[in-house]
Write a protein that holds these residues in place. Structure first.
Motif, PDB file in Angstrom:
ATOM      1  N   ASP A 141       0.848  -1.187   0.000  1.00 36.99           N
ATOM      2  CA  ASP A 141       0.000   0.000   0.000  1.00 36.99           C
ATOM      3  C   ASP A 141       0.885   1.238   0.000  1.00 36.99           C
ATOM      4  O   ASP A 141       2.113   1.138   0.079  1.00 36.99           O
ATOM      5  N   LEU A 145      -1.858   7.683   1.522  1.00 38.55           N
ATOM      6  CA  LEU A 145      -3.177   7.720   0.898  1.00 38.55           C
ATOM      7  C   LEU A 145      -4.281   7.405   1.894  1.00 38.55           C
ATOM      8  O   LEU A 145      -4.315   6.308   2.464  1.00 38.55           O
ATOM      9  N   LYS A 147      -7.377   7.094   0.897  1.00 39.87           N
ATOM     10  CA  LYS A 147      -8.102   6.103   0.115  1.00 39.87           C
ATOM     11  C   LYS A 147      -7.114   5.464  -0.849  1.00 39.87           C
ATOM     12  O   LYS A 147      -6.269   6.159  -1.422  1.00 39.87           O
ATOM     13  N   PRO A 148      -7.189   4.151  -1.060  1.00 40.22           N
ATOM     14  CA  PRO A 148      -6.185   3.466  -1.876  1.00 40.22           C
ATOM     15  C   PRO A 148      -6.402   3.667  -3.378  1.00 40.22           C
ATOM     16  O   PRO A 148      -6.551   2.711  -4.148  1.00 40.22           O
ATOM     17  N   HIS A 162      -6.044   1.865  -8.853  1.00 39.11           N
ATOM     18  CA  HIS A 162      -6.610   1.332  -7.620  1.00 39.11           C
ATOM     19  C   HIS A 162      -5.639   0.333  -6.993  1.00 39.11           C
ATOM     20  O   HIS A 162      -5.057  -0.500  -7.690  1.00 39.11           O
ATOM     21  N   ILE A 163      -5.483   0.432  -5.689  1.00 43.20           N
ATOM     22  CA  ILE A 163      -4.557  -0.432  -4.960  1.00 43.20           C
ATOM     23  C   ILE A 163      -5.358  -1.501  -4.229  1.00 43.20           C
ATOM     24  O   ILE A 163      -6.095  -1.213  -3.282  1.00 43.20           O
ATOM     25  N   ASN A 164      -5.253  -2.732  -4.690  1.00 44.92           N
ATOM     26  CA  ASN A 164      -5.910  -3.862  -4.040  1.00 44.92           C
ATOM     27  C   ASN A 164      -5.231  -5.150  -4.487  1.00 44.92           C
ATOM     28  O   ASN A 164      -4.274  -5.118  -5.280  1.00 44.92           O
ATOM     29  N   TYR A 404      -4.591   4.916   5.789  1.00 44.49           N
ATOM     30  CA  TYR A 404      -3.660   3.800   5.595  1.00 44.49           C
ATOM     31  C   TYR A 404      -3.662   2.880   6.808  1.00 44.49           C
ATOM     32  O   TYR A 404      -3.722   1.646   6.669  1.00 44.49           O
ATOM     33  N   ARG A 407      -6.522   0.574   6.964  1.00 39.70           N
ATOM     34  CA  ARG A 407      -6.377  -0.568   6.052  1.00 39.70           C
ATOM     35  C   ARG A 407      -5.419  -1.605   6.637  1.00 39.70           C
ATOM     36  O   ARG A 407      -5.619  -2.818   6.453  1.00 39.70           O
ATOM     37  N   TYR A 411      -6.562  -5.408   7.348  1.00 36.79           N
ATOM     38  CA  TYR A 411      -5.773  -6.517   6.816  1.00 36.79           C
ATOM     39  C   TYR A 411      -5.389  -7.491   7.922  1.00 36.79           C
ATOM     40  O   TYR A 411      -5.509  -8.713   7.760  1.00 36.79           O
TER      41      TYR A 411
END
Length: 434
Positions: A141, A145, A147-148, A162-164, A404, A407, A411
């Motif tokens: 990540d 950010l 939002k990712p 988009h980060i996923n 961040y 997230r 996770y």
């Protein structure tokens, strides 16, 4: 659902021709068939899909007539009420990741070519699957950010990265129906952002460092000639070429050399690669001739290699180097992100990475190619001291934002992996690290 999450206005192209749905193709791992056509029509009739029959791409356009679909307002309401989240939707595990294409040029998409597996393709697929599985199990990540999502260019439609987990997958793509052309690894979201964004990447809540091969393709041609490249090949002496500032000159010459079959096509592609306001767009052939002359005076071993279609062959060789680097770290369970000629890794593994890059390049080219640490606030290829590196890492550690960290907590709760010492809800600790 995923398209709607990314952008409610985003449409998906879908063929309504029965001939487009071949269930026995390697690249149709889900065996999707033409039965989807009446299903799409029924969903549209039921008010669940918005559907546009073919897209409009301008007067006298020959192509791009693919039907587009997206979630209707009614379906979007159902999505909002759904009891699942983005991470519950993943790509099919059997999706093909070793791709063979027939494009004449490596930088053009081309059509996917069916092929029969060999021991080599099976081994490549198994190695790449292990690499992708490691990335999927890691937390990758950008710490700044909330939002990712990264907006790459606000002027371009669909310019959001988009980060996923799905955008952290790689495929290996070969070109011209040959297993010895191209072969590079594509797909990771970090390949679509610039060096400044990449410098902010965290892996498992640790700052990362990017290490680059210096002038990789030029260095490879030096190696083929049995000569070791001594310094930056794009650093042209001002006494030889004074037309532009050094940074612009190096950008221009890097864009010009190696990849084209003919000088005329190289010059045309060079001009097309720049936006309308850029100086490179208006450079005449005689200016490019002078620029090339200065470059070859600085790099005489390359005299016989320009405009000989070397690029796609060199890409195959650098893909072999990257495969070596992937293999080494995947076996150790250490995630590494590749960007063709550079690699991003946990800051504590930089020395090991440089050793492995030297080992990999020697295995492929017969000589260890030079590397350099990349920092966003320093000139390319400038030597980075231990103190500068440590300062950069410490500065990055202080950039974790609240979004961040949320997230990170999500996770950890989802996977059971502990990657951060910070506990959710510990306001003092959160404030300290922010």
């Amino acid at each position: 659902y995923v398209a709607w999450l990314d952008d409610p206005e985003l449409s998906i192209g879908v063929s309504m021709s029965p001939n487009a749905w071949k269930t026995n193709r390697r690249y149709n791992a889900l065996h999707l068939s033409q039965i989807l056509i009446p299903i799409i029509k029924a969903l549209h009739a039921a008010g669940l899909l918005d559907l546009a029959k073919g897209s409009y791409s301008g007067p006298r356009a020959k192509g791009n007539r693919t039907t587009r679909i997206r979630a209707s307002e009614e379906l979007q309401i159902k999505f909002r009420e759904a009891k699942f989240i983005r991470d519950d939707v993943t790509r099919f595990e059997g999706e093909e990741i070793i791709i063979l294409r027939d494009a004449k040029e490596a930088n053009k998409v081309g059509k996917e070519v069916e092929y029969v597996d060999t021991a080599e393709t099976i081994a490549m697929r198994e190695e790449l699957k292990a690499y992708n599985d490691l990335l999927a199990a890691s937390f990758i990540d950008i710490a700044t950010l909330d939002k990712p999502v990264i907006e790459v260019d606000p002027e371009i439609e669909a310019s959001h990265v988009h980060i996923n987990a799905d955008t952290a997958r790689s495929r290996r793509v070969f070109s011209r129906s040959s297993w010895e052309m191209n072969g590079r690894f594509y797909g990771g979201w970090w390949q679509r952002v610039n060096g400044d964004w990449r410098s902010k990447i965290f892996i498992d809540d640790q700052p990362t460092i990017e290490v680059d091969f210096k002038g990789l393709h030029v260095a490879m041609l030096y190696a083929k000639a049995g000569v070791e490249m001594q310094d930056d090949p794009y650093d042209l002496p001002l006494t030889l070429f004074q037309a532009y500032p050094p940074e612009l000159t190096r950008k221009l010459v890097k864009q010009l050399v190696l990849n084209a079959k003919k000088k005329s096509s190289a010059y045309s592609a060079f001009r097309e690669s720049f936006p309308s306001a850029h100086r490179g767009k208006s450079m005449k052939n005689d200016e490019l001739d002078r620029l090339l002359g200065v470059f070859l005076e600085k790099n005489p071993p390359l005299s016989d290699h320009l405009f000989t279609d070397q690029g796609i062959h060199l890409m195959y060789l650098d893909s072999q180097i990257t495969a070596h680097v992937h293999r080494h770290f995947t076996k150790q369970g250490i995630p590494i992100l590749s960007v063709h000629d550079s690699y991003i890794i946990d800051h504590m593994r930089v020395a090991e990475l440089r050793d492995v890059m030297a080992e990999a390049s020697k295995a492929v080219m017969g000589i260890s190619l030079p590397t350099a640490i990349k920092l966003p606030d320093m000139p390319e290829y400038e030597n980075v001291t231990d103190e500068q590196l440590q300062d950069h890492i410490e500065n990055r550690k202080g950039l974790r934002c609240v979004g961040y960290m949320e997230r990170v907590f999500t996770y950890q709760e989802r996977t059971g992996r502990k990657i951060s010492p910070v506990v959710r809800g510990d306001a003092k600790e959160l404030h300290r690290i922010m």
